[in-house]
Structures are given as C-alpha cells and as structure tokens.
Design an enzyme around this catalytic site. Structure first.
Site, PDB file in Angstrom:
ATOM      1  N   THR A 324      34.399  10.164  -9.150  1.00 55.37           N
ATOM      2  CA  THR A 324      34.916   8.819  -9.385  1.00 55.37           C
ATOM      3  C   THR A 324      34.454   8.339 -10.751  1.00 55.37           C
ATOM      4  OG1 THR A 324      35.035   6.558  -8.509  1.00 55.37           O
ATOM      5  CG2 THR A 324      32.955   7.720  -8.195  1.00 55.37           C
ATOM      6  N   HIS A 376      21.625  13.152   2.475  1.00 50.43           N
ATOM      7  CA  HIS A 376      20.277  13.721   2.559  1.00 50.43           C
ATOM      8  C   HIS A 376      20.016  14.395   3.902  1.00 50.43           C
ATOM      9  CE1 HIS A 376      16.526  14.586   0.895  1.00 50.43           C
ATOM     10  NE2 HIS A 376      15.958  13.396   0.828  1.00 50.43           N
TER      11      HIS A 376
END
Length: 403
Positions: A324, A376
């Site tokens: 992006t 994560h």
C-alpha cells in the site's frame, strides 16, 4: 435472454445491485454495460449478454440477490416489450412443509451442514473465539454463516443481556448534518478490517530507505519506458524488490487456514488502489516472474481497470502479500491493517529529500520510510526485519541491468 447475477469469485454467493445503466424499454448492445454490482470481492460493471431491448428488471438498486438468479430479461429489438404478470403463488401443500429450522435439534449432520455453509475464514474466526458454528444463525444465502454473523454472536455473548454504555448513548445530530447509508463496498471494508484486527497479532517494523540509486536509474530510463507505453514509477522498483525478498522468506508470503500455515508457491502481490468510493486491492500474479517493465505495465493496467470498474474476479483474488502506498498522498508512513488471510503488508511512505549521512558526509537524498505490518502469531520479529533488510539492500544497491 435472461440476465443473471454473475459469480464474481469462487466463494461469492451473492451480489448487490448498485445501479442500472439501462431502464425497461431501453436498447442495449452486446457487451455494453448494463448494471453495476458490488460483492465482497469486487465492484464491477456487468455487460449485457446480448443485443436487444430491456424487457424486464427483476432486481432493484440496493437489492442483494444470489448468484445465477435472473435479474433482468433482454428481448430482441423486434419483440414487443410488455410487463410480465406476477406469478401466482402455488397453494401450500401441508405434506411438503418442513418444520421451522429453530425447532430442529442440533445434530451431527446439522453441524456438518453448518460447516459446509461457511468459508475457511469464517471457520477460523469461529475457532479463535471458541464459537460452534452450528450455534450461529446464518444470514447469508441458504443459511450460510458469514463473518458478520460470527462477530455479532461474539459481541452479543460478550455484552450479556444489557446494552453497552456506547449503545445506550444516542448520537446527537445537528440540524444540517448529512446522514447516508454505508455503501456495500464500505460495509465490506469495515467488516474485513475489524475481522483482521480481531484475528491477527499486528506488529509493525519501520525502515528508512535511501532511494538515490533508484531515482537516478528512473530518470535515465523514464523516456524509454514512456516510448513503450508505460511509466517507470518508484512503486515498480519497490514491488520488484519485495517480490524477490518474498522468495527468500516464504513465511512472509504465506497465509493461515485455521491452525494451518499455507506456504504459497506463487508470489501474487496486491497493490492497493484508492478510489473515490473506497479502496480495492487488485493482484499482480506471479510478480516474481515479471521484469521491471512488466510490473510497470501490470500496476498501471490494474489501477486503470479498478477506476473504470472493469476488474474481474481473478484480478482481485489469490493475493499472497500486499503493498500500500499512502506516501502518494504525503503520508510519512502508516501502520496498515493486514489483508486477511495474508500474514504481512508493506506500507510505503512519502518519498522526499532528507538529510542522510553518506561516507561521513551529510547529503540531501530521496528517502522513504517503509513499514512492514506482520502477524506476530506466525512471523517472528527477526524474520520480518531480515525481510525488510533485504528490500532495503536491493533498493539502495539496485542492479542497473534489472532496469
């Protein structure tokens, strides 16, 4: 000829009519845009399957209908257009009636059916919130359980009987406030973003990248690329560097399916395109196999198709990683939300001249802050930083032969 709601993607079960370009009695050519739809995959203009006259419109603007259902009828130009009389409802046959679904006990077969009527993403979300899908009333086509159904079930379970403080406080509107309903695309974006925040353990790592070498190569090759009908942009270099790094760290290119990690053999990079009515992420398939010229053409082509509402289902599906570029609007950098079920997203900040120390000398160099958002749960910080180090190294030491 019947005009049906197309299936805009393998998992898409319905579509919403956004607007009709033609009305009953209008002539239409084959492949001329007839109506516009919005789904959870793409907004698109649907062409007429044949030439003729619009004889009947069966689905109105704002109506959501199942795929393959008839939404309009096209007749030949010489045929008389007349409104079809409403079909009489067949008499109810007691023997054909089934008991109300709520009255049936939940069985093992019912649990299997509920699972079949839900996507892998919905099943993943249900598992993470310890929700039995068979307990959730599906509001999708054919009783299909949707993401919204799961999130609503979790919210209801969490709040208990009484309303929350937020819900009990009315929204005060001024006399001149403008209120409008969310578009289908905006609602889908909202659901997808909330789902991602609830699902992934978001962590971001930011690197500053010196783009002096890329800038010099871009200036020297700009005219040659324009002669071949495309523009050589910074984004092309960045997507190329990311594609190469994804091959070296395949977990960044992976996705999740429940408690499984899916390592994709293809590198399909989605590039976010900002539209006046929302945001869409068309996908460059096999980006690692394209050279800089091929990537430049692919980025420009997909962006143009997105703005013209001409994207096809395959243009927005099967992405494995997303880039992006809010820097195009001046943002220093951002902390983007991961595009589920992907595991990472690369944010590119504004490219500006900043003071940089080169060989103990302070110089003004074009630089950009790039942030990697990663999940994560699956990706360790060390792996994410190694990936970003590779992207940074590639861009700062670009091989001129690649241009």
């Amino acid at each position: 000829m019947d005009v049906v709601m197309p299936q805009m993607g393998e998992s898409v079960a319905e579509g919403t009519i956004v607007r009709w370009m033609k009305k009953v009695g209008d002539t239409v050519d084959r492949d001329e845009p007839l109506f516009e739809i919005s789904t959870d995959k793409v907004d698109a203009e649907i062409p007429s399957p044949s030439a003729g006259v619009v004889a009947e419109i069966r689905a109105q603007e704002g109506e959501t209908v199942p795929v393959n259902s008839v939404v309009a009828v096209i007749k030949g130009a010489g045929e008389v257009v007349a409104a079809a009389p409403p079909a009489a409802a067949p008499p109810a046959t007691p023997a054909a009636r089934e008991p109300e679904p709520a009255a049936r006990p939940v069985s093992r077969a019912g649990e299997n059916l509920a699972r079949e009527r839900s996507s892998p993403l919905v099943r993943q979300l249900a598992a993470e919130h310890h929700v039995e899908i068979s307990q959730v009333q599906g509001t999708g086509i054919g009783g299909r359980v949707t993401k919204h159904d799961i999130l609503a079930f979790v919210e209801q379970r969490g709040r208990g009987a009484g309303p929350t403080a937020v819900e009990s406080t009315p929204i005060v509107r001024g006399a001149e406030d403008r209120v409008e309903k969310m578009s289908v695309m905006r609602k889908k974006i909202a659901e997808h973003m909330v789902l991602s925040r609830r699902t992934a353990a978001h962590v971001h790592s930011v690197f500053e990248v010196n783009l002096s070498r890329v800038s010099g190569i871009r200036e020297s090759r700009k005219a040659a690329y324009e002669a071949q009908g495309t523009k050589l942009t910074y984004l092309s270099f960045i997507v190329k560097a990311a594609a190469e790094a994804l091959q070296a760290w395949p977990v960044i290119n992976a996705s999740t399916d429940g408690d499984q990690i899916v390592y994709h053999k293809d590198v399909n990079i989605g590039v976010a395109v900002a539209l006046e009515w929302g945001l869409i992420v068309p996908v460059i398939r096999n980006a690692d196999q394209l050279d800089l010229l091929g990537l430049s053409r692919a980025i420009a082509d997909l962006a143009a198709k997105a703005r013209a509402k001409q994207l096809k289902p395959e243009d927005v599906s099967s992405g494995t990683f997303t880039v992006t570029n809010p820097g195009a609007f001046g943002a220093l950098f951002g902390m983007p939300i991961i595009n589920q079920p992907q595991l990472a997203i690369l944010d590119v900040g504004a490219i500006e001249k900043r003071p940089v120390v080169v060989n103990d000398t302070v110089m003004a160099c074009p630089t950009a802050f790039m942030a990697l958002g990663f999940d994560h749960r699956i990706i360790d910080g060390a792996v994410a930083d190694q990936f970003m180090s590779r992207v940074k190294q590639t861009l700062e030491n670009w091989d001129e032969k690649q241009a």
